[in-house]
Motif scaffolding. Structure first.
Motif, PDB file in Angstrom:
ATOM      1  N   GLU A  67       0.794  -1.228   0.000  1.00 48.36           N
ATOM      2  CA  GLU A  67       0.000   0.000   0.000  1.00 48.36           C
ATOM      3  C   GLU A  67       0.830   1.283   0.000  1.00 48.36           C
ATOM      4  O   GLU A  67       0.276   2.382  -0.056  1.00 48.36           O
ATOM      5  CB  GLU A  67      -0.945   0.006   1.207  1.00 48.36           C
ATOM      6  N   PHE A  68       2.158   1.165   0.065  1.00 46.60           N
ATOM      7  CA  PHE A  68       3.014   2.356   0.105  1.00 46.60           C
ATOM      8  C   PHE A  68       3.767   2.471  -1.228  1.00 46.60           C
ATOM      9  O   PHE A  68       4.582   1.611  -1.559  1.00 46.60           O
ATOM     10  CB  PHE A  68       3.978   2.290   1.288  1.00 46.60           C
ATOM     11  N   ALA A  69       3.471   3.554  -1.987  1.00 47.78           N
ATOM     12  CA  ALA A  69       4.018   3.715  -3.334  1.00 47.78           C
ATOM     13  C   ALA A  69       4.987   4.887  -3.405  1.00 47.78           C
ATOM     14  O   ALA A  69       4.751   5.945  -2.822  1.00 47.78           O
ATOM     15  CB  ALA A  69       2.889   3.910  -4.335  1.00 47.78           C
ATOM     16  N   CYS A  70       6.085   4.690  -4.155  1.00 48.87           N
ATOM     17  CA  CYS A  70       7.060   5.755  -4.394  1.00 48.87           C
ATOM     18  C   CYS A  70       6.542   6.649  -5.520  1.00 48.87           C
ATOM     19  O   CYS A  70       6.200   6.162  -6.609  1.00 48.87           O
ATOM     20  CB  CYS A  70       8.404   5.144  -4.789  1.00 48.87           C
ATOM     21  N   PHE A  71       6.480   7.945  -5.277  1.00 52.17           N
ATOM     22  CA  PHE A  71       5.969   8.878  -6.272  1.00 52.17           C
ATOM     23  C   PHE A  71       6.964   9.088  -7.425  1.00 52.17           C
ATOM     24  O   PHE A  71       6.587   9.525  -8.503  1.00 52.17           O
ATOM     25  CB  PHE A  71       5.650  10.228  -5.616  1.00 52.17           C
ATOM     26  N   THR A  76       6.242  -0.132  -5.275  1.00 51.29           N
ATOM     27  CA  THR A  76       5.388  -0.249  -4.087  1.00 51.29           C
ATOM     28  C   THR A  76       6.062  -1.081  -3.003  1.00 51.29           C
ATOM     29  O   THR A  76       6.891  -1.956  -3.289  1.00 51.29           O
ATOM     30  CB  THR A  76       4.033  -0.877  -4.447  1.00 51.29           C
ATOM     31  N   PHE A  77       5.642  -0.812  -1.749  1.00 47.49           N
ATOM     32  CA  PHE A  77       6.262  -1.457  -0.589  1.00 47.49           C
ATOM     33  C   PHE A  77       5.208  -1.882   0.423  1.00 47.49           C
ATOM     34  O   PHE A  77       4.111  -1.308   0.482  1.00 47.49           O
ATOM     35  CB  PHE A  77       7.262  -0.507   0.061  1.00 47.49           C
ATOM     36  N   ILE A  78       5.576  -2.850   1.224  1.00 44.95           N
ATOM     37  CA  ILE A  78       4.666  -3.379   2.241  1.00 44.95           C
ATOM     38  C   ILE A  78       4.554  -2.438   3.431  1.00 44.95           C
ATOM     39  O   ILE A  78       3.486  -2.260   3.997  1.00 44.95           O
ATOM     40  CB  ILE A  78       5.123  -4.784   2.696  1.00 44.95           C
ATOM     41  N   ASP A 126       9.931   0.736   4.679  1.00 46.02           N
ATOM     42  CA  ASP A 126      10.610   0.286   3.462  1.00 46.02           C
ATOM     43  C   ASP A 126      10.581   1.379   2.397  1.00 46.02           C
ATOM     44  O   ASP A 126      11.569   1.595   1.680  1.00 46.02           O
ATOM     45  CB  ASP A 126       9.938  -0.975   2.918  1.00 46.02           C
ATOM     46  N   LEU A 127       9.434   2.052   2.285  1.00 42.02           N
ATOM     47  CA  LEU A 127       9.302   3.138   1.311  1.00 42.02           C
ATOM     48  C   LEU A 127      10.266   4.278   1.645  1.00 42.02           C
ATOM     49  O   LEU A 127      10.955   4.810   0.756  1.00 42.02           O
ATOM     50  CB  LEU A 127       7.868   3.669   1.298  1.00 42.02           C
ATOM     51  N   LYS A 128      10.335   4.634   2.934  1.00 38.38           N
ATOM     52  CA  LYS A 128      11.202   5.734   3.360  1.00 38.38           C
ATOM     53  C   LYS A 128      12.660   5.432   3.032  1.00 38.38           C
ATOM     54  O   LYS A 128      13.399   6.297   2.541  1.00 38.38           O
ATOM     55  CB  LYS A 128      11.023   5.983   4.864  1.00 38.38           C
ATOM     56  N   GLN A 129      13.067   4.204   3.295  1.00 39.73           N
ATOM     57  CA  GLN A 129      14.444   3.805   2.982  1.00 39.73           C
ATOM     58  C   GLN A 129      14.695   3.863   1.480  1.00 39.73           C
ATOM     59  O   GLN A 129      15.736   4.342   1.023  1.00 39.73           O
ATOM     60  CB  GLN A 129      14.718   2.393   3.511  1.00 39.73           C
ATOM     61  N   HIS A 130      13.730   3.374   0.706  1.00 35.28           N
ATOM     62  CA  HIS A 130      13.865   3.378  -0.754  1.00 35.28           C
ATOM     63  C   HIS A 130      13.999   4.789  -1.310  1.00 35.28           C
ATOM     64  O   HIS A 130      14.797   5.038  -2.229  1.00 35.28           O
ATOM     65  CB  HIS A 130      12.654   2.689  -1.384  1.00 35.28           C
TER      66      HIS A 130
END
Length: 346
Positions: free
Chosen positions: A266-270, A275-277, A281-285
């Motif tokens: 549900e967490f997507a990189c703009f 996408t991340f779980i 994980d998104l913040k690190q990416h």
């Protein structure tokens, strides 16, 4: 802070009605008041049937239906039904705690909070759950507890319809959608959704880790962290995935794992739409795109994108080798190096 019981508005009643900035009583309220009938014990609201002892408390009650909150805090713009509530709220900003416990010295912003606290010293728990016989100091605490037995979840998220048994978890959950992080660290400016998260973070700056493992002497900020760590030594994995049988040391890691089966990312990189779980994980990416390397070695100044990489690097300076071979007792700075070494023996 706990509110005094009265025939006035409860906290839940107040917070489930829309705020307005009306400064005077509306025409709607006037018309409702005119239709109100006088009962034997005072006045009865024609909208919900509640009985009030006098016209003043009735007028306060009617604000539930009209949404009027005419008393505004000049510090944070929060609005209140009564001037007394505003006075109590202002103590949040002034840090004033005029009511002190004579037993332990703990102070409170409201007298009602002190009275409830004093019951801890007297041991008075007058509210009993008929289902499990557990006792409580306050009626609202009993009511909340009973939802465990009834399964009632009356508080609904307006964004995703997830339901909660208590209003505070709902508020915390909604911050995921709004991105609100009201608690900020005065040392580094990092913000958090929960005050408990901020308090835990503050220990990073103080360096205080008072909870030590008796197996490996590793120290932890919280007793819960130590408890979870001990499962590394006991090999205890009580949380089992019903779909694949994989087991985990904590319920939170099991829940994250279950999202893999559900395909929930549900967490997507703009920037790249990956996408991340988890939000972590998104913040690190995102540091790949921003070039941020927030973790700095205190020995040589080298910067890292991830805290794990910094920890592994610092072992070069400290000489620490926490991963040991059980066959020859050779030590390694990283678990991956140990795993590679073990192939020699096999």
């Amino acid at each position: 802070m706990v509110k005094e019981e009265s025939e006035e508005l409860s906290e839940d009643e107040e917070k489930h009605h829309v705020k307005t900035e009306t400064e005077t009583r509306t025409k709607t309220e006037d018309s409702l008041l005119l239709k109100t009938t006088t009962a034997e014990n005072g006045f009865t609201c024609t909208q919900c049937g509640k009985g009030l002892s006098c016209k003043y408390t009735l007028s306060l009650h009617m604000r539930i239906h009209t949404g009027e909150k005419p008393h505004k805090c000049d510090q944070c713009n929060k609005t209140f039904l009564r001037p007394s509530e505003l006075t109590k709220h202002l103590r949040v900003h002034t840090k004033e705690r005029p009511y002190s416990c004579s037993e332990c010295g703990k102070s409170f912003t409201q007298q009602s909070g002190l009275k409830l606290h004093e019951k801890i010293h007297t041991g008075v728990k007058e509210f009993v759950c008929f289902a499990c016989k557990k006792t409580f100091i306050r009626a609202p605490e009993l009511k909340q507890h009973q939802r465990i037995h009834t399964g009632e979840k009356p508080y609904v998220c307006s964004h995703c319809n997830k339901r909660f048994s208590r209003i505070q978890p709902l508020k915390a959950h909604q911050m995921i959608h709004t991105g609100e992080k009201p608690y900020t660290c005065i040392h580094c400016g990092k913000s958090f959704r929960h005050s408990t998260s901020l308090n835990r973070h503050m220990l990073i700056h103080t360096g205080e880790k008072t909870h030590q493992c008796d197996q490996c002497s590793k120290t932890f900020l919280r007793p819960l962290d130590l408890k979870i760590h001990l499962r590394v030594h006991t090999k205890e994995k009580n949380y089992l995935c019903t779909l694949c049988g994989k087991s985990f040391t904590t319920q939170s890691t099991l829940r994250l794992h279950q999202k893999i089966h559900a395909g929930l990312r549900e967490f997507a990189c703009f920037d790249c739409k990956k996408t991340f779980i988890t939000s972590g994980d998104l913040k690190q990416h995102q540091r790949i795109h921003t070039g941020e390397r927030p973790f700095v070695c205190s020995h040589c100044g080298k910067t890292f994108r991830y805290s794990g990489h910094l920890k592994a690097h610092e072992r070069i300076h400290t000489g620490e080798k926490p991963y040991s071979c059980t066959r020859c007792w050779k030590g390694f700075t990283r678990s991956t190096h140990l795993n590679k070494h073990m192939k020699i023996h096999s």
